[in-house]
Design a protein around this motif. Structure first.
Motif, PDB file in Angstrom:
ATOM      1  N   HIS A  23       4.829  -6.378   3.601  1.00  0.00           N
ATOM      2  CA  HIS A  23       3.586  -5.896   4.206  1.00  0.00           C
ATOM      3  C   HIS A  23       2.522  -5.593   3.145  1.00  0.00           C
ATOM      4  N   LEU A  52       0.404  -8.574   2.032  1.00  0.00           N
ATOM      5  CA  LEU A  52      -0.462  -9.237   3.015  1.00  0.00           C
ATOM      6  C   LEU A  52      -1.916  -9.292   2.544  1.00  0.00           C
ATOM      7  N   CYS A  77      -4.595  -8.488   4.009  1.00  0.00           N
ATOM      8  CA  CYS A  77      -5.377  -7.297   4.337  1.00  0.00           C
ATOM      9  C   CYS A  77      -4.957  -6.075   3.519  1.00  0.00           C
ATOM     10  N   MET A  78      -3.854  -6.221   2.765  1.00  0.00           N
ATOM     11  CA  MET A  78      -3.415  -5.104   1.911  1.00  0.00           C
ATOM     12  C   MET A  78      -3.694  -5.507   0.448  1.00  0.00           C
ATOM     13  N   VAL A 105       4.204 -10.260   8.977  1.00  0.00           N
ATOM     14  CA  VAL A 105       4.168  -8.997   9.724  1.00  0.00           C
ATOM     15  C   VAL A 105       5.509  -8.781  10.428  1.00  0.00           C
ATOM     16  N   MET A 134      -1.246   4.225   2.329  1.00  0.00           N
ATOM     17  CA  MET A 134      -2.559   4.492   2.927  1.00  0.00           C
ATOM     18  C   MET A 134      -3.452   5.228   1.912  1.00  0.00           C
ATOM     19  N   ILE A 176      -4.692   2.703  -0.646  1.00  0.00           N
ATOM     20  CA  ILE A 176      -5.787   1.867  -0.147  1.00  0.00           C
ATOM     21  C   ILE A 176      -7.093   2.661  -0.100  1.00  0.00           C
ATOM     22  N   GLU A 232      -7.584  -3.712   9.409  1.00  0.00           N
ATOM     23  CA  GLU A 232      -6.281  -4.374   9.518  1.00  0.00           C
ATOM     24  C   GLU A 232      -5.183  -3.663   8.738  1.00  0.00           C
ATOM     25  N   ALA A 233      -5.516  -3.221   7.524  1.00  0.00           N
ATOM     26  CA  ALA A 233      -4.502  -2.552   6.701  1.00  0.00           C
ATOM     27  C   ALA A 233      -3.988  -1.305   7.431  1.00  0.00           C
ATOM     28  N   THR A 234      -4.912  -0.539   7.993  1.00  0.00           N
ATOM     29  CA  THR A 234      -4.507   0.655   8.743  1.00  0.00           C
ATOM     30  C   THR A 234      -3.616   0.273   9.920  1.00  0.00           C
ATOM     31  N   VAL A 273      -1.605  -2.320  10.216  1.00  0.00           N
ATOM     32  CA  VAL A 273      -0.258  -2.664   9.728  1.00  0.00           C
ATOM     33  C   VAL A 273       0.531  -1.382   9.455  1.00  0.00           C
TER      34      VAL A 273
END
Lengths: 289, 289
Positions: free
Chosen positions: A79, A82, A84-85, A107, A154, A157, B103-105, B107
């Protein structure tokens, strides 16, 4: 000695995961799960198995908890990689799951690996007493979910878009959540399996986990991407605060070294039996991947 | 009577989830988790609570397993709505998590909600005996991971790019994995909590789960997007095989109705006590969302 023990823990865990996934349907999802749990240092598995050995629990039993933490770690990497990360194409020197398959598969593979982790902890082979398995599951949930690892991801990020870089206390808290909690769980699984006090190994793992992350930050600057099997210099490019940017390289190395001394001290009560765990601590700050 | 019971189950589960998340740190991740578990019909929670009641287990206990299945269901929706999956902007009439946050949130919220589900099942309040909690966790893992719900989601995605549309057997298997397994788990949780045979409620839930999906396919064609709170006509637009496309609308409706009769028959041994579960079966094919 230590290298042998690390390699053996890796083999045992791989065999356990292979055996478990052999009961899954023969479909692309299972192939991708198998791919995602292959390779890596298996440091967390090693901590489980060596920690358990200190308390008289044999690898043939502790391998189930070791496999669980590696499945959970693998889910977090899939994950984390990814788009988006962290948007990483390379992991352990191979294409990441969303590159080799696609994002939807990545995912779902991560989701199924998290489930697998809890399934392994719930299995009878993991511990004969149901109450022991429940304790492993509860501590794993706290270490990995919205109060542990996922919270840390989190925070990581959020730090990238924060107006001011994090300070040392904030970085320390972030890393304690993001990587520390699962390393700590790994070291505590042994005494939990044996029904013993987790105190000494928790102390060891606290120091080890922080040293691990400082070493990661050092590798991000000084490492060899080829040997690391992943992209480096990411934090510097992103302008993120790290232990190196906050402490300077020399002080970061000193801090990591002091933490390893502290981790070793915590093992004093175990005498020679803890030699592998001592060497693991040295390995953590000397590793190249 | 049934509407009251459904609303009460929803309230009890919401209170349990609110109380549990109040112990989480006060950060955006927790806010997004709270958002993701809000609303919905709470049909799975209702099945847990009513199934448990049949076996003499009170809601104040069964609400923990009910909250677990709703947390798990919510995680699957958050991930399912992602752009790389179904790419849905609307859920329960509100913006999806990746639209409202990013999106990251989304996931990470899904990841943390899956962890929460297992944490709730492992908690002492869920069942006094550890072995009962282990059974709930093992069956939940089988129903939701790479051998259950996640497998079904993967099969669903694969079906979109398949050269030939799925046939009736394949659609039935896909749906049994994707939605049936978790509905079945919900109905079986009650007898598991009571240490009783899961047979009668498994039979009920098998028929109910399939009827639920046929009704979903009917709603996708005939439903009102406003009332459903989500985008409709998706399967038709995507050219996907559904129960409606394979059976025709009339036969699909007849099949759903027959399955509801079958679900009701499975409840015969319980007499009047199962009236709410009987009405739930009727509700499943009459609902508009």
């Amino acid at each position: 000695m230590f290298e042998n023990a690390l390699a053996q823990a890796a083999d045992e865990v791989s065999a356990c995961l292979t055996q478990t996934l052999a009961r899954y349907p023969n479909v692309p999802l299972t192939d991708a799960m198998r791919y995602a749990v292959t390779g890596g240092k298996r440091l967390r598995a090693f901590l489980v198995i060596e920690g358990a050995r200190l308390y008289g629990v044999y690898p043939r039993q502790s391998v189930w908890a070791a496999a669980a933490v590696e499945a959970l770690h693998a889910y977090s990497l899939v994950h984390d990689d990814l788009p988006c990360m962290d948007n990483d194409d390379l992991r352990r020197g191979l294409p990441t799951v969303h590159v080799k398959w696609d994002e939807a598969t990545a995912v779902l593979v991560g989701d199924a690996l998290q489930t697998l982790a809890f399934d392994l902890l719930a299995s009878k082979e993991c511990a004969p007493k149901a109450s022991t398995r429940i304790e492993l599951i509860q501590t794993m949930a706290r270490a990995s979910g919205g109060q542990g690892m996922v919270l840390g991801q989190m925070q990581d990020i959020a730090s990238e878009t924060a107006l001011t870089p994090l300070n040392l206390d904030q970085i320390t808290e972030l890393q304690a959540n993001k990587t520390g909690a699962l390393i700590q769980w790994s070291a505590m699984a042994g005494p939990i399996l044996a029904g013993q006090d987790v105190g000494p190994l928790r102390h060891y793992a606290n120091a080890l986990g922080l040293a691990f992350q400082i070493a990661d930050d050092i590798m991000d600057v000084e490492g060899d991407a080829q040997k690391a099997g992943k992209r480096l210099n990411k934090d510097t490019e992103a302008g993120k605060a790290t232990f190196v940017s906050l402490l300077g390289m020399d002080e970061a190395k000193k801090r990591a070294s002091d933490l390893i001394d502290e981790a070793e001290s915590a093992l004093a009560p175990f005498g020679d039996k803890a030699q592998n765990l001592r060497e693991a601590a040295r390995f953590v700050i000397a590793r190249e991947s």
